[in-house]
Design an enzyme around this catalytic site. Sequence first.
Site, PDB file in Angstrom:
ATOM      1  N   ASP A  15       0.883  -0.680  -2.868  1.00 47.36           N
ATOM      2  CA  ASP A  15       0.742  -1.727  -1.846  1.00 47.36           C
ATOM      3  C   ASP A  15       2.087  -2.040  -1.199  1.00 47.36           C
ATOM      4  O   ASP A  15       2.235  -1.992   0.016  1.00 47.36           O
ATOM      5  CB  ASP A  15       0.168  -3.016  -2.473  1.00 47.36           C
ATOM      6  N   GLU A 273      -1.697   6.311  -3.189  1.00 43.34           N
ATOM      7  CA  GLU A 273      -1.923   6.502  -1.743  1.00 43.34           C
ATOM      8  C   GLU A 273      -0.671   6.889  -0.997  1.00 43.34           C
ATOM      9  O   GLU A 273      -0.749   7.477   0.069  1.00 43.34           O
ATOM     10  CB  GLU A 273      -2.416   5.195  -1.120  1.00 43.34           C
TER      11      GLU A 273
HETATM   12  C1  LIG Z   1       8.332   7.212  -8.669  1.00 45.48           C
HETATM   13  C2  LIG Z   1       8.797   6.435  -7.473  1.00 45.48           C
HETATM   14  C3  LIG Z   1       7.901   5.963  -6.557  1.00 45.48           C
HETATM   15  N1  LIG Z   1       8.346   5.279  -5.473  1.00 45.48           N
HETATM   16  C4  LIG Z   1       7.386   4.742  -4.505  1.00 45.48           C
HETATM   17  C5  LIG Z   1       6.634   5.733  -3.702  1.00 45.48           C
HETATM   18  C6  LIG Z   1       5.439   4.887  -3.280  1.00 45.48           C
HETATM   19  O1  LIG Z   1       5.790   4.112  -2.166  1.00 45.48           O
HETATM   20  C7  LIG Z   1       5.198   3.980  -4.481  1.00 45.48           C
HETATM   21  C8  LIG Z   1       4.064   4.469  -5.357  1.00 45.48           C
HETATM   22  O2  LIG Z   1       2.846   4.265  -4.719  1.00 45.48           O
HETATM   23  P1  LIG Z   1       1.628   5.277  -4.811  1.00 45.48           P
HETATM   24  O3  LIG Z   1       2.139   6.624  -4.697  1.00 45.48           O
HETATM   25  O4  LIG Z   1       0.611   4.858  -3.837  1.00 45.48           O
HETATM   26  O5  LIG Z   1       1.107   5.137  -6.303  1.00 45.48           O
HETATM   27  P2  LIG Z   1       0.734   3.835  -7.181  1.00 45.48           P
HETATM   28  O6  LIG Z   1      -0.212   4.274  -8.192  1.00 45.48           O
HETATM   29  O7  LIG Z   1       1.964   3.229  -7.690  1.00 45.48           O
HETATM   30  O8  LIG Z   1       0.040   2.860  -6.198  1.00 45.48           O
HETATM   31  C9  LIG Z   1      -1.335   2.588  -6.182  1.00 45.48           C
HETATM   32  O9  LIG Z   1      -1.371   1.196  -6.109  1.00 45.48           O
HETATM   33  C10 LIG Z   1      -2.672   0.658  -6.118  1.00 45.48           C
HETATM   34  C11 LIG Z   1      -2.607  -0.833  -6.167  1.00 45.48           C
HETATM   35  C12 LIG Z   1      -3.381   1.128  -4.906  1.00 45.48           C
HETATM   36  O10 LIG Z   1      -4.622   0.566  -4.815  1.00 45.48           O
HETATM   37  C13 LIG Z   1      -3.461   2.620  -5.002  1.00 45.48           C
HETATM   38  O11 LIG Z   1      -4.186   3.136  -3.962  1.00 45.48           O
HETATM   39  C14 LIG Z   1      -2.056   3.174  -5.026  1.00 45.48           C
HETATM   40  O12 LIG Z   1      -1.441   2.945  -3.818  1.00 45.48           O
HETATM   41  O13 LIG Z   1       6.413   3.990  -5.204  1.00 45.48           O
HETATM   42  C15 LIG Z   1       9.688   5.054  -5.250  1.00 45.48           C
HETATM   43  O14 LIG Z   1      10.079   4.466  -4.233  1.00 45.48           O
HETATM   44  N2  LIG Z   1      10.577   5.491  -6.188  1.00 45.48           N
HETATM   45  C16 LIG Z   1      10.193   6.170  -7.302  1.00 45.48           C
HETATM   46  O15 LIG Z   1      11.057   6.541  -8.128  1.00 45.48           O
END
Ligand SMILES: Cc1cn([C@H]2C[C@H](O)[C@@H](COP(=O)(O)OP(=O)(O)O[C@H]3O[C@@H](C)[C@H](O)[C@@H](O)[C@H]3O)O2)c(=O)[nH]c1=O
Length: 384
Positions: A15, A273
């Site tokens: 999010d 996402e």
């Molecule tokens: C591993 C890592 C991720 N990130 C960021 C990338 C992404 O913006 C974020 C991770 O988000 P996602 O990949 O979407 O995976 P997530 O599993 O963390 O987020 C999920 O959250 C739920 C609440 C939603 O409903 C899901 O649809 C999904 O978005 O973290 C970093 O900035 N640094 C890091 O080291």
Amino acid sequence: MRCDLFCSVVDNFGDIGICWRLARQLQSEHQWQVTLWVDDLVSFQKICHSIKPNLASQLQNEVLVRHWTVVLPELTESDRPDLVIEALACTIPPSYLQWMASFTDKPLWLNLEYLSAEDWVHGCHALPSPHPTLPLQKYFFFPGFTEQTGGLLRERGLVDSLVKSRNSTELQQQFWQKLGLLDAMNYQQKISLFAYSQAQIRPWLEQLANAAQTTLLLVPQGQLATDLTQLFSELQTGRFDHNSLSIRILDFMPQPMYDELLACCDINFVRGEDSVIRAHWAGKAFIWQIYRQEEQAHLIKLQAFLDKYLQHASQEQKACIEQLHMAWNLEQDISTEFATFKEFSEQIQLHNKKWQEYLIQQQDLASNLVRFAENKLIMSRNFS
Ligand SMILES: Cc1cn([C@H]2C[C@H](O)[C@@H](COP(=O)(O)OP(=O)(O)O[C@H]3O[C@@H](C)[C@H](O)[C@@H](O)[C@H]3O)O2)c(=O)[nH]c1=O
């Protein structure tokens, strides 16, 4: 243009990850004045280290970040935005809606929806929905993989800069140094592993350890890293080395660095996402663990994505990618599927390049949103 973007962190980082990217892009590429209201600054700090969780309001990358608490601060007429975005199923407080409704020149209200590759999205994107009691209506804005949707988040110049990182040994070397992984270049294969729990992961790790090729497996902190530490107690130190496999647990890094990590690895396991879309722009082979929903609804969403993504793939490629995705998402042992995936890695790489080219021809989500908002505001101001 002034925009208030509301983000509630339900769990994980998707999010705030999506909202933070969108807020920065609206500001830096479209010169909008953005206020990002976030209810969890501690999670935000993980992906943007300069966030100070104790501040009610702070400026970050020219975006005004405000802590969204149960009671909103008093707002005056001069705070009135042109656009209000309610992101990812969060709910704007009733007092704020009443405040919006009190203006003759009402702000435009958008509901930024979750990502889905399902075709029903085409019929719902940009539809209005009147508020039951207030003189307001909101529009649904759906991200997606086709021209009939709002598109995907993609910053200007991002793909070109990732191609540069991919093609330059020097830039990669610098990147690994920044991460403190000085020997990363010595490994024949580098895999980033960002995933939810994986009950049957051990046989695959053994397969990597016993392979002829050396592997550096990079796992961000979180539940999966904790689970792996249960399997290999040495990982308490953040490192585990066994035969051909080295595992390293990484601290969460700022988003731009994470994007670069994906470009510097050979295979990326991504989830949720946002990271899955980043894997598209990194241009490497990827495996997506979709966010789980009740009654396995996520598997329908996953299949809809695979159908689009693999529409022009050969039968063999399609079967191998689908089987690996299904096994991974069902938390099964992926050793066999991964071995086949590796056999096809060159073709998969080519396929991903074509898929990326197809997506890049489309406008990005921020630009689509700006165009949509500007048109609607011009129309409503002409009529009032
Ligand atoms: C591993 C890592 C991720 N990130 C960021 C990338 C992404 O913006 C974020 C991770 O988000 P996602 O990949 O979407 O995976 P997530 O599993 O963390 O987020 C999920 O959250 C739920 C609440 C939603 O409903 C899901 O649809 C999904 O978005 O973290 C970093 O900035 N640094 C890091 O080291």
